[in-house]
Design a protein around this motif. Structure first.
Motif, mmCIF file in Angstrom:
data_model
loop_
_atom_site.group_PDB
_atom_site.id
_atom_site.type_symbol
_atom_site.label_atom_id
_atom_site.label_comp_id
_atom_site.label_asym_id
_atom_site.label_seq_id
_atom_site.Cartn_x
_atom_site.Cartn_y
_atom_site.Cartn_z
ATOM 1 N N GLY A 104 40.996 42.430 62.021
ATOM 2 C CA GLY A 104 41.425 42.625 63.395
ATOM 3 C C GLY A 104 40.486 43.431 64.268
ATOM 4 N N LEU A 105 39.304 43.789 63.754
ATOM 5 C CA LEU A 105 38.330 44.554 64.538
ATOM 6 C C LEU A 105 37.015 43.795 64.640
ATOM 7 C CD1 LEU A 105 38.809 48.165 63.103
ATOM 8 C CD2 LEU A 105 39.656 47.274 65.282
ATOM 9 N N PHE A 106 36.393 43.898 65.810
ATOM 10 C CA PHE A 106 35.049 43.371 66.006
ATOM 11 C C PHE A 106 34.057 44.471 65.667
ATOM 12 C CE2 PHE A 106 37.629 40.693 68.700
ATOM 13 C CZ PHE A 106 37.125 39.433 68.425
ATOM 14 N N TYR A 107 33.054 44.128 64.893
ATOM 15 C CA TYR A 107 31.990 45.064 64.540
ATOM 16 C C TYR A 107 30.667 44.500 65.035
ATOM 17 C CZ TYR A 107 35.175 47.338 61.239
ATOM 18 O OH TYR A 107 36.225 48.004 60.661
ATOM 19 N N TRP A 108 29.902 45.315 65.750
ATOM 20 C CA TRP A 108 28.537 44.984 66.147
ATOM 21 C C TRP A 108 27.647 46.066 65.559
ATOM 22 C CZ3 TRP A 108 24.478 47.473 68.213
ATOM 23 C CH2 TRP A 108 23.406 46.707 68.648
ATOM 24 N N ALA A 109 26.543 45.670 64.920
ATOM 25 C CA ALA A 109 25.564 46.630 64.384
ATOM 26 C C ALA A 109 24.172 46.091 64.619
ATOM 27 C CB ALA A 109 25.805 46.874 62.898
ATOM 28 N N ASP A 110 23.199 46.985 64.718
ATOM 29 C CA ASP A 110 21.828 46.593 65.042
ATOM 30 C C ASP A 110 21.011 46.145 63.831
ATOM 31 O OD1 ASP A 110 21.383 49.015 63.779
ATOM 32 O OD2 ASP A 110 20.404 49.969 65.495
ATOM 33 N N ASP A 111 21.676 45.748 62.753
ATOM 34 C CA ASP A 111 20.988 45.271 61.548
ATOM 35 C C ASP A 111 21.871 44.233 60.864
ATOM 36 O OD1 ASP A 111 19.664 44.860 59.147
ATOM 37 O OD2 ASP A 111 19.650 46.966 58.562
ATOM 38 N N PHE A 112 21.295 43.072 60.583
ATOM 39 C CA PHE A 112 22.041 41.971 59.973
ATOM 40 C C PHE A 112 22.614 42.344 58.608
ATOM 41 C CE2 PHE A 112 22.358 38.121 57.387
ATOM 42 C CZ PHE A 112 23.203 37.371 58.193
ATOM 43 N N ASP A 113 21.952 43.219 57.874
ATOM 44 C CA ASP A 113 22.397 43.585 56.531
ATOM 45 C C ASP A 113 23.484 44.672 56.518
ATOM 46 O OD1 ASP A 113 20.701 41.750 55.266
ATOM 47 O OD2 ASP A 113 19.026 43.157 55.361
ATOM 48 N N TRP A 114 23.820 45.237 57.670
ATOM 49 C CA TRP A 114 24.852 46.262 57.770
ATOM 50 C C TRP A 114 26.206 45.647 57.433
ATOM 51 C CZ3 TRP A 114 29.264 47.033 60.683
ATOM 52 C CH2 TRP A 114 29.744 48.331 60.764
ATOM 53 N N LYS A 115 27.060 46.416 56.746
ATOM 54 C CA LYS A 115 28.396 45.949 56.370
ATOM 55 C C LYS A 115 29.448 46.953 56.850
ATOM 56 C CE LYS A 115 26.926 43.532 52.227
ATOM 57 N NZ LYS A 115 25.720 43.949 51.583
ATOM 58 N N PRO A 116 30.530 46.457 57.470
ATOM 59 C CA PRO A 116 31.574 47.386 57.945
ATOM 60 C C PRO A 116 32.136 48.291 56.850
ATOM 61 C CG PRO A 116 31.944 45.202 58.827
ATOM 62 C CD PRO A 116 30.819 45.078 57.829
ATOM 63 N N GLU A 117 32.284 47.769 55.660
ATOM 64 C CA GLU A 117 32.858 48.578 54.577
ATOM 65 C C GLU A 117 31.891 49.635 54.054
ATOM 66 O OE1 GLU A 117 31.333 44.649 53.016
ATOM 67 O OE2 GLU A 117 32.698 45.238 54.591
ATOM 68 N N ASP A 118 30.620 49.511 54.394
ATOM 69 C CA ASP A 118 29.616 50.473 53.946
ATOM 70 C C ASP A 118 29.164 51.415 55.055
ATOM 71 O OD1 ASP A 118 29.663 49.245 51.477
ATOM 72 O OD2 ASP A 118 27.921 47.988 51.897
ATOM 73 N N TYR A 119 29.929 51.453 56.162
ATOM 74 C CA TYR A 119 29.438 52.223 57.294
ATOM 75 C C TYR A 119 29.320 53.708 56.941
ATOM 76 C CZ TYR A 119 34.115 53.965 58.563
ATOM 77 O OH TYR A 119 35.328 54.585 58.570
ATOM 78 N N THR A 120 28.280 54.268 57.495
ATOM 79 C CA THR A 120 28.044 55.709 57.400
ATOM 80 C C THR A 120 27.435 56.144 58.722
ATOM 81 O OG1 THR A 120 25.780 55.475 56.596
ATOM 82 C CG2 THR A 120 27.536 55.562 54.925
#
Length: 150
Positions: free
Chosen positions: A101-117
């Motif tokens: 239910g959430l949109f995630y945008w990150a500046d790297d294709f390999d980034w994962k929402p579950e691994d955010y730091t």
């Protein structure tokens, strides 16, 4: 400049296709606001909802479109990492996903929402996402405000 709502993975794919996966782009500027305020009699006004919103202007080295704005409403997390000294700010590819239910945008294709730091990537998550063509907003000029250098 009408906003286009992103509702699902099909809309995400279309946005990434339209803007070339953000390849050779940069985050030009952003604007963050909430519904919280203090009125003239110094009373505090607050919203019981997720009231943080962010508009981000991206420019890129390609046309059609050469700039877009993303509007994140109901922001749940927000993390920006400035480029270090003597490093460029070029975005080569991004991660844009809808997860739980959430949109995630990150500046790297390999980034994962579950691994955010709070590490080396800039990223944002929100309840809703919209975008629009902002190709008329190219160049160095700030569009969301100005710097007062007093």
């Amino acid at each position: 400049m009408d906003w286009i709502e992103v509702k699902d993975t099909k809309d995400i794919k279309k946005l990434l296709d339209v803007f070339g996966g953000f390849h050779d782009s940069c985050l030009k500027e952003l604007y963050l606001w909430t519904d919280s305020y203090v009125d003239d009699n110094l009373s505090m006004g607050m919203s019981p909802e997720l009231d943080t919103n962010v508009r981000i202007l991206f420019q890129r080295q390609f046309r059609d479109p050469s700039a877009i704005e993303l509007l994140f409403e109901g922001v749940t997390q927000f993390h920006i990492v400035p480029s270090p000294i003597n490093h460029d700010s070029i975005i080569y590819d991004v991660k844009l996903v809808l997860q739980k239910g959430l949109f995630y945008w990150a500046d790297d294709f390999d980034w994962k929402p579950e691994d955010y730091t709070l590490g080396t990537n800039s990223w944002i998550s929100s309840k809703s996402l919209k975008w629009r063509d902002a190709s008329s907003w190219m160049g160095k000029q700030n569009r969301y405000g100005f710097l007062n250098k007093e």
